[in-house]
Scaffold this active site. Sequence first.
Site, short mmCIF file in Angstrom:
data_model
loop_
_atom_site.label_atom_id
_atom_site.label_comp_id
_atom_site.label_asym_id
_atom_site.label_seq_id
_atom_site.Cartn_x
_atom_site.Cartn_y
_atom_site.Cartn_z
N ASP A 41 0.86 -1.19 0.00
CA ASP A 41 0.00 0.00 0.00
C ASP A 41 0.89 1.23 0.00
O ASP A 41 2.05 1.17 0.40
CB ASP A 41 -0.92 0.02 1.22
CG ASP A 41 -2.22 0.79 0.97
OD1 ASP A 41 -3.27 0.14 0.77
OD2 ASP A 41 -2.18 2.04 0.94
N ASP A 74 4.00 2.71 -4.32
CA ASP A 74 2.95 3.23 -5.20
C ASP A 74 2.61 2.16 -6.24
O ASP A 74 3.47 1.78 -7.05
CB ASP A 74 3.48 4.51 -5.88
CG ASP A 74 2.47 5.13 -6.82
OD1 ASP A 74 1.42 4.50 -7.10
OD2 ASP A 74 2.73 6.25 -7.28
N ASN A 108 -5.27 -4.98 -6.81
CA ASN A 108 -6.48 -4.42 -6.20
C ASN A 108 -6.47 -2.90 -6.14
O ASN A 108 -7.52 -2.27 -6.24
CB ASN A 108 -6.63 -5.00 -4.78
CG ASN A 108 -7.63 -4.22 -3.96
OD1 ASN A 108 -8.84 -4.38 -4.10
ND2 ASN A 108 -7.14 -3.35 -3.07
N TYR A 140 -13.03 6.06 -15.21
CA TYR A 140 -13.14 4.85 -14.37
C TYR A 140 -13.61 3.66 -15.21
O TYR A 140 -13.01 2.58 -15.16
CB TYR A 140 -14.10 5.11 -13.21
CG TYR A 140 -14.11 4.02 -12.16
CD1 TYR A 140 -13.10 3.92 -11.21
CD2 TYR A 140 -15.14 3.07 -12.11
CE1 TYR A 140 -13.10 2.91 -10.25
CE2 TYR A 140 -15.16 2.07 -11.15
CZ TYR A 140 -14.14 1.99 -10.22
OH TYR A 140 -14.15 1.00 -9.27
N LYS A 161 -11.64 0.12 -16.04
CA LYS A 161 -12.16 -1.16 -15.55
C LYS A 161 -12.50 -2.10 -16.72
O LYS A 161 -12.30 -3.32 -16.63
CB LYS A 161 -13.36 -0.94 -14.63
CG LYS A 161 -12.99 -0.22 -13.32
CD LYS A 161 -11.96 -1.01 -12.52
CE LYS A 161 -11.65 -0.37 -11.17
NZ LYS A 161 -10.64 -1.12 -10.39
N THR A 169 -16.96 0.55 1.42
CA THR A 169 -15.57 0.82 1.81
C THR A 169 -15.37 2.33 1.82
O THR A 169 -16.28 3.10 1.47
CB THR A 169 -14.58 0.23 0.77
OG1 THR A 169 -14.75 0.94 -0.46
CG2 THR A 169 -14.80 -1.26 0.55
N1 LIG Z 1 -15.81 -0.21 -3.17
C1 LIG Z 1 -16.47 -0.44 -4.29
O1 LIG Z 1 -17.69 -0.20 -4.36
C2 LIG Z 1 -15.78 -1.04 -5.49
C3 LIG Z 1 -16.59 -1.51 -6.53
C4 LIG Z 1 -15.98 -2.05 -7.65
C5 LIG Z 1 -14.61 -2.13 -7.74
N2 LIG Z 1 -13.85 -1.67 -6.71
C6 LIG Z 1 -12.41 -1.74 -6.88
O2 LIG Z 1 -11.83 -2.47 -5.82
C7 LIG Z 1 -10.53 -1.96 -5.55
C8 LIG Z 1 -10.43 -1.60 -4.07
O3 LIG Z 1 -11.44 -0.67 -3.77
P1 LIG Z 1 -11.81 -0.26 -2.26
O4 LIG Z 1 -13.24 0.07 -2.27
O5 LIG Z 1 -11.28 -1.25 -1.30
O6 LIG Z 1 -10.98 1.12 -2.15
P2 LIG Z 1 -10.46 1.90 -0.85
O7 LIG Z 1 -10.33 3.32 -1.28
O8 LIG Z 1 -11.33 1.60 0.33
O9 LIG Z 1 -9.02 1.26 -0.59
C9 LIG Z 1 -8.04 1.39 -1.58
C10 LIG Z 1 -6.69 1.05 -0.99
O10 LIG Z 1 -5.73 1.25 -2.03
C11 LIG Z 1 -4.68 2.06 -1.54
N3 LIG Z 1 -4.09 2.83 -2.62
C12 LIG Z 1 -4.65 3.86 -3.30
N4 LIG Z 1 -3.77 4.33 -4.21
C13 LIG Z 1 -2.66 3.56 -4.11
C14 LIG Z 1 -1.43 3.56 -4.79
N5 LIG Z 1 -1.14 4.45 -5.75
N6 LIG Z 1 -0.52 2.62 -4.44
C15 LIG Z 1 -0.77 1.71 -3.45
N7 LIG Z 1 -1.94 1.68 -2.77
C16 LIG Z 1 -2.86 2.61 -3.11
C17 LIG Z 1 -5.32 2.95 -0.47
O11 LIG Z 1 -4.34 3.47 0.43
C18 LIG Z 1 -6.29 1.96 0.18
O12 LIG Z 1 -5.68 1.21 1.20
C19 LIG Z 1 -10.33 -0.77 -6.49
O13 LIG Z 1 -9.64 -1.19 -7.65
C20 LIG Z 1 -11.74 -0.37 -6.85
O14 LIG Z 1 -11.84 0.28 -8.10
C21 LIG Z 1 -14.39 -1.12 -5.58
#
Ligand SMILES: NC(=O)c1ccc[n+]([C@@H]2O[C@H](COP(=O)([O-])OP(=O)(O)OC[C@H]3O[C@@H](n4cnc5c(N)ncnc54)[C@H](O)[C@@H]3O)[C@@H](O)[C@H]2O)c1
Length: 248
Positions: free
Chosen positions: A40, A57, A84, A149, A153, A184
């Site tokens: 992270d 990153d 992720n 976005y 995706k 989240t």
């Molecule tokens: N939450 C949703 O509704 C949802 C729906 C569909 C897809 N997703 C996808 O699931 C994945 C996770 O989403 P989430 O809801 O857990 O997001 P979140 O924002 O709750 O968590 C994201 C995590 O990624 C880390 N992060 C962000 N940028 C970063 C970088 N440049 N390098 C390393 N770490 C980084 C953040 O610090 C955080 O810990 C994403 O790809 C998101 O697009 C989420």
Amino acid sequence: MLSAVPETGLRVLVTGAARGIGRAIAEGFAAHGGRVLMQDRDDIDALPDGAIAHRGDASDPADIEAAFAAADAAWGGVDVAVANAGVAAKIPALELTPERWRQIVSLNFDGVFFTAQAAGRRMVAQGSGVILALGSIYSVAGAADRSAYCATKAGVAGMMRSLACEWARHGVRVNTIAPGYIETDLVSALVAQGRIDTSVIAARSPQRRLGQAEEVAALALFLASPAAAHITGAVLPVDGGWLANGAP
Ligand SMILES: NC(=O)c1ccc[n+]([C@@H]2O[C@H](COP(=O)([O-])OP(=O)(O)OC[C@H]3O[C@@H](n4cnc5c(N)ncnc54)[C@H](O)[C@@H]3O)[C@@H](O)[C@H]2O)c1
């Protein structure tokens, strides 16, 4: 009967694992005896047993390679890689600046490729492995104000399909997990900005609710298990029927 839970001792790398879905996936593998490297850009609190934190990153190929190298040093390789880390963006197309566009694409698309490539280098050589990428319902559907976005995706799904075809003969399976709206920080940030209304989203879903990160993690665990041995190149929704619903 093939087991639907992952084998113990798997070496797992998850990007964006400090919070949300990434954290739930990391905790799920750790709970099943996995050794997990949690990558992270932020510090990671309360590591599960057997987990290693790695700061970097996930859009930077050098940082990604450093995370895989740390897993190599600790465990001699990686069995499961989960791309992720991602950022949400609900911005009208006419307001998207080149900088913001590139920032979204750099993490949600480029970073996923560099993560899969670093995983593939190791897994092709060892003749086995599982790569999972976090797509979205927006890998399949479109939505206003989400051109960047949705592009990333949908691109991730196409990228994973191609890698699945390329690496199947080397024993590597590659799939896209496509969550609906999951509770989240990513979703709460959009709510706080007034960009989405969760009651409207819940009403659009046949299950009338948002999902939980653990429900996405459960699919990741299944896809890494022996029961998923014949599943590759797929885009699997975990969305409470959101994509199935054509009604308003
Ligand atoms: N939450 C949703 O509704 C949802 C729906 C569909 C897809 N997703 C996808 O699931 C994945 C996770 O989403 P989430 O809801 O857990 O997001 P979140 O924002 O709750 O968590 C994201 C995590 O990624 C880390 N992060 C962000 N940028 C970063 C970088 N440049 N390098 C390393 N770490 C980084 C953040 O610090 C955080 O810990 C994403 O790809 C998101 O697009 C989420």
